[in-house]
Design a protein around this motif. Structure first.
Motif, short mmCIF file in Angstrom:
data_model
loop_
_atom_site.label_atom_id
_atom_site.label_comp_id
_atom_site.label_asym_id
_atom_site.label_seq_id
_atom_site.Cartn_x
_atom_site.Cartn_y
_atom_site.Cartn_z
N ALA A 190 0.86 -1.22 0.24
CA ALA A 190 0.08 0.04 -0.16
C ALA A 190 1.01 1.23 0.09
N PHE A 191 1.88 1.32 0.78
CA PHE A 191 2.91 2.28 0.62
C PHE A 191 3.55 2.55 -0.36
N LYS A 192 3.67 1.38 -1.30
CA LYS A 192 4.50 1.52 -2.52
C LYS A 192 3.64 2.19 -3.54
N THR A 193 2.40 1.82 -3.60
CA THR A 193 1.59 1.93 -4.44
C THR A 193 1.11 3.51 -4.32
N ALA A 194 1.15 4.20 -2.89
CA ALA A 194 1.00 5.43 -2.61
C ALA A 194 2.05 6.31 -2.98
N GLY A 195 3.29 5.75 -2.85
CA GLY A 195 4.58 6.27 -3.05
C GLY A 195 4.71 6.67 -4.66
N GLN A 196 4.24 5.65 -5.45
CA GLN A 196 4.27 5.69 -6.75
C GLN A 196 3.14 6.64 -7.34
N ALA A 197 2.02 6.93 -6.53
CA ALA A 197 1.13 7.68 -6.92
C ALA A 197 1.67 9.30 -6.82
N VAL A 198 2.19 9.27 -5.72
CA VAL A 198 2.85 10.78 -5.39
C VAL A 198 3.86 11.00 -6.47
N ALA A 199 4.98 10.15 -6.78
CA ALA A 199 5.79 10.43 -7.73
C ALA A 199 5.10 10.80 -9.40
N ASP A 200 4.14 9.99 -9.56
CA ASP A 200 3.23 10.40 -10.79
C ASP A 200 2.75 11.92 -10.70
N ILE A 201 2.35 12.25 -9.60
CA ILE A 201 1.54 13.45 -9.19
C ILE A 201 2.61 14.66 -9.42
N LEU A 202 3.60 14.12 -8.80
CA LEU A 202 4.79 15.56 -9.04
C LEU A 202 5.46 15.65 -10.35
N LYS A 203 5.08 14.54 -11.34
CA LYS A 203 5.68 14.58 -12.74
C LYS A 203 7.00 14.50 -12.50
N PHE A 204 7.72 13.45 -11.93
CA PHE A 204 9.26 13.42 -12.00
C PHE A 204 9.45 13.43 -13.67
N ASP A 205 10.56 14.11 -13.72
CA ASP A 205 11.05 14.12 -15.01
C ASP A 205 11.90 12.95 -15.37
N GLU A 206 11.39 11.71 -15.51
CA GLU A 206 12.14 10.40 -15.35
C GLU A 206 13.03 10.31 -16.60
N ALA A 207 12.56 10.97 -17.73
CA ALA A 207 13.77 10.76 -18.82
C ALA A 207 14.75 11.40 -18.70
N ALA A 208 14.80 12.64 -18.14
CA ALA A 208 15.92 13.60 -17.64
C ALA A 208 16.82 12.81 -16.61
N THR A 209 16.01 12.19 -15.69
CA THR A 209 17.02 11.71 -14.78
C THR A 209 17.86 10.24 -15.18
N ARG A 210 17.03 9.57 -16.02
CA ARG A 210 17.59 8.49 -16.71
C ARG A 210 18.91 8.91 -17.76
N LYS A 211 18.62 9.96 -18.50
CA LYS A 211 19.79 10.48 -19.43
C LYS A 211 21.01 11.13 -18.73
N ARG A 212 20.73 11.79 -17.17
CA ARG A 212 21.54 12.24 -16.36
C ARG A 212 22.50 10.88 -15.87
N LEU A 213 21.88 9.86 -15.53
CA LEU A 213 22.69 8.73 -15.14
C LEU A 213 23.39 8.19 -16.18
#
Length: 451
Positions: A190-213
């Motif tokens: 339940a915490f993981k689901t909630a945490g993923q929902a928060v990450a989605d709400i905040l619209k993390f720039d996942e592509a930019a994170t991956r590229k920087r890595l």
């Protein structure tokens, strides 16, 4: 120490807010201090997650093991894990004296703010609108301030640092005393689901994170990468590839690594950090097919989600395997060249002057060669004392060297006397090969390259 972007944490986690404030304070003047502070911030944040969920601690309580523990990985969204890993890596380099740039510090500061917002909403009961818009710290030169009021400023900073250390020690004592109830699997999910929902709400720039890595990992391997996403003579990004199974017959590879003649050494397919890197394997192979048709040289295949990296040298018949970093240009050029210069191991006999006529030694070497020919990467030989382990190792190294299956060989000993004996044996039997005798007595010796 007040902060621009981390004050929403102060009510519940003042130590995290202060660490963020210190990082902002040094943003334009001391990149290493920024990265070290942010690593400490992440370490304390991760410890807080472990305490909240009463997760089982790993054997070694360092940040890497905390982040890779199975229970933690099940609880925290992958995109947040990757941001934490990147800050860990940057902080480690800064702590070990490696030169860092202001751009790296500012990028990590933004990642830390993303993580802080996620933590504040997921674990602090905050709302997205309570997170401030991110503001880059102003380029105020702290050194000018110090020149004006040097003694006062230094005393103030020292006092604040001391207060922060006392606060961190207090938090650690409280955590040691806390006895949180164990969470059920359903609660963790339940915490993981909630945490993923928060990450989605905040619209993390996942592509930019991956590229920087990926960009930073390529830089660490010595590649010249354009920081703005453009192409260099060595690294192409978003490269058009022909001969693809699409309607137009064209595709676009995330990265292509080139040699000096403009031929592809490697292709890199990057998938979302939230999914397995294996998802990119088929796509990377298709790009490799297209590049091979266009250049008459098949590139080595890498596929990654930014953190997990896999190499697939299918031209030599090897299966995919996981790596902890990309190959350098020299290593890739040698790997490609091996396709032409490798000789069958069965065609070369071990030198009799090394192993003599002991049949069991010959059979041991032949068994290892058969295993390597079958594209296995590991082999184990067990021999009793006095049966010639060093001679077998020297003979095997000689066979692999003469057939171009290996370029560098490492012989490890657990006793000084054995090391001396091994060095003498290799010098006698492989006198033409460059040999480095490594000892841990001095820092200079520890840094020697081994051949």
């Amino acid at each position: 120490m007040g902060s621009i972007n981390f004050e929403m944490l102060r009510a519940q986690w003042p130590e995290l807010a202060s660490l963020g404030g210190f990082a902002e304070h040094y943003a334009h003047t001391d990149a290493s201090s920024v990265l070290i502070k942010l690593r400490t911030l992440c370490e304390n944040l991760v410890e807080g997650i472990y305490q909240t969920h009463a997760l089982a601690l790993p054997c070694q309580r360092n940040l890497f093991d905390l982040l890779t523990e199975a229970s933690f990985r099940k609880t925290v969204p992958k995109v947040v894990q990757d941001k934490l890993h990147q800050i860990r890596l940057d902080g480690n380099k800064a702590a070990h004296g490696q030169q860092t740039q202001s751009e790296t510090a500012l990028g990590s500061l933004r990642d830390a703010w993303d993580i802080a917002c996620w933590y504040f909403i997921t674990y602090g009961g905050g709302r997205p609108e309570e997170c401030p818009y991110y503001q880059e710290p102003p380029a105020e030169d702290t050194r000018i301030t110090l020149k004006k009021e040097k003694k006062t400023a230094l005393e103030k900073l020292a006092a604040q640092e001391a207060q922060l250390q006392e606060l961190l020690q207090q938090v650690e004592r409280l955590r040691a005393q806390a006895k949180a109830a164990g969470k059920t699997e359903a609660e963790l999910q339940a915490f993981k689901t909630a945490g993923q929902a928060v990450a989605d709400i905040l619209k993390f720039d996942e592509a930019a994170t991956r590229k920087r890595l990926i960009d930073r990992q390529l830089l660490e391997a010595g590649w010249h990468v354009d920081p703005h996403g453009g192409n260099t003579a060595e690294v192409g990004q978003e490269v058009d590839v022909a001969h693809q199974p699409t309607e137009t017959g064209a595709g676009r590879a995330d990265y292509v690594l080139w040699n000096d003649a403009g031929k592809p050494l490697a292709v890199i397919e990057a998938k979302k950090t939230a999914v397995s890197s294996d998802k990119g394997r088929t796509q990377a192979r298709i790009y490799a097919d297209g590049l091979e048709k266009a250049s008459d040289q098949r590139p080595v295949i890498f596929y990654t989600n930014g953190f997990d990296i896999h190499i697939w040298d299918d031209a030599q018949g090897y299966p995919p395997r996981r790596l902890f970093g990309f190959y350098s240009k020299d290593s890739l050029e040698y790997l490609v060249r091996q396709r032409q210069i490798k000789q069958p191991l069965a065609d070369v006999e071990p030198k009799k002057e090394i192993i003599g006529n002991r049949l069991y030694q010959i059979q041991a070497i032949q068994s290892v060669c058969e295993r390597f020919t079958a594209r296995q990467r590991k082999a184990l030989i067990v021999q009793a004392t006095g049966t010639g382990k060093t001679r077998v190792a020297a003979a095997l190294a000689d066979v692999l060297s003469r057939t171009n299956w290996g370029q560098r060989f490492l012989f490890l000993c657990d006793r000084l006397e054995l090391r001396k004996q091994a060095k003498n044996a290799f010098s006698d039997f492989m006198s033409a090969a460059p040999l480095t005798y490594v000892t841990a007595r001095t820092a200079q010796d520890r840094n020697k390259r081994i051949y």
